[in-house]
Write an enzyme that holds these catalytic residues in place. Structure first.
Site, short mmCIF file in Angstrom:
data_model
loop_
_atom_site.label_atom_id
_atom_site.label_comp_id
_atom_site.label_asym_id
_atom_site.label_seq_id
_atom_site.Cartn_x
_atom_site.Cartn_y
_atom_site.Cartn_z
N HIS A 99 47.36 39.56 41.11
CA HIS A 99 45.87 40.00 40.63
C HIS A 99 45.07 40.30 41.93
O HIS A 99 44.31 39.27 42.30
CB HIS A 99 45.29 38.96 39.74
N GLU B 153 41.98 41.15 41.78
CA GLU B 153 40.47 40.72 41.26
C GLU B 153 40.46 39.08 41.36
O GLU B 153 39.16 38.62 41.25
CB GLU B 153 40.12 41.16 39.93
N CYS C 27 49.67 43.91 37.46
CA CYS C 27 50.30 42.74 36.63
C CYS C 27 51.15 43.39 35.62
O CYS C 27 52.23 44.16 35.79
CB CYS C 27 49.26 41.72 36.21
#
Length: 211
Positions: A187, A189, A79
């Site tokens: 992202h 995650e 990001c």
């Protein structure tokens, strides 16, 4: 050891938990240049404004160590950690970034012509078109959706570094990379199984791109 760079911005613990979940045995969230220098792999996450990001990197004296580790070991930007790799950003009336990749970070209204039909920030799940084969895409189907939250996108000077694209009114670079450096606008995650697979690929990656 994987060092997650802590400069006060980003979901650091989420990234740490995700890496541990996919098999990383030694992960350290740190702002210590010596620890980052000693790491085998480095993750550079982040969210928020680029002005704050660059200010924090200078305040924590992390700019030089970032430059070093990007030269010789597997490196993943996420990001803001992707946007900060560019030459400069239009955000905050113009901010000089790290300059690892030549290019500019632009607001989505530049890409979409200010279309009122598209909400900014671009938030939610979107498809990733893999424009080049890369070890971090191993086992991830073309067109898989990943999770995005951003108002700005990167416009590289050289399209050869674009590893993947998404579309939000028009196509934009969603993953970039060269040599041992790879970065995503999305992202991993937060992207459930596909994101975890990308992180698993990262911890096994030797830093060599596909031929």
């Amino acid at each position: 050891m994987i060092a997650i760079i802590d400069y006060g911005m980003g979901n650091l613990r989420s990234v740490e938990r995700a890496l541990t979940h996919v098999g990383a045995t030694s992960v350290q969230v740190t702002d210590d240049p010596a620890v980052i220098d000693a790491a085998d792999r480095v993750v550079f996450p982040g969210q928020g404004a680029v002005r704050d990001c660059m200010s924090a990197l200078h305040r924590y004296e992390l700019v030089d160590v970032l430059g070093r580790v990007m030269q010789d070991r597997p490196f993943l930007g996420i990001c803001m950690g992707m946007q900060a790799l560019m030459t400069r950003s239009e955000e905050n009336d113009g901010v000089e970034a790290l300059g690892y990749f030549a290019g500019t970070v632009r607001h989505f209204r530049t890409l979409t012509g200010g279309s009122p039909r598209l909400k900014i920030p671009h938030m939610g799940w979107n498809r990733l078109s893999q424009t080049r084969a890369h070890p971090l895409f191993a086992g991830i189907d073309p067109g898989t959706r990943f999770y995005f939250v951003h108002s700005y996108y990167v416009e590289p000077a050289d399209n050869a570094i674009v590893q993947g694209e998404s579309d939000y009114g028009a196509a934009f670079a969603a993953a970039i990379g060269a040599a041992n450096v790879f970065a995503t606008q999305f992202h991993p995650e937060k992207s459930q199984a596909p994101g975890l697979r990308l992180l698993k690929n990262f911890i096994a990656w030797d830093g060599e791109p596909c031929n």
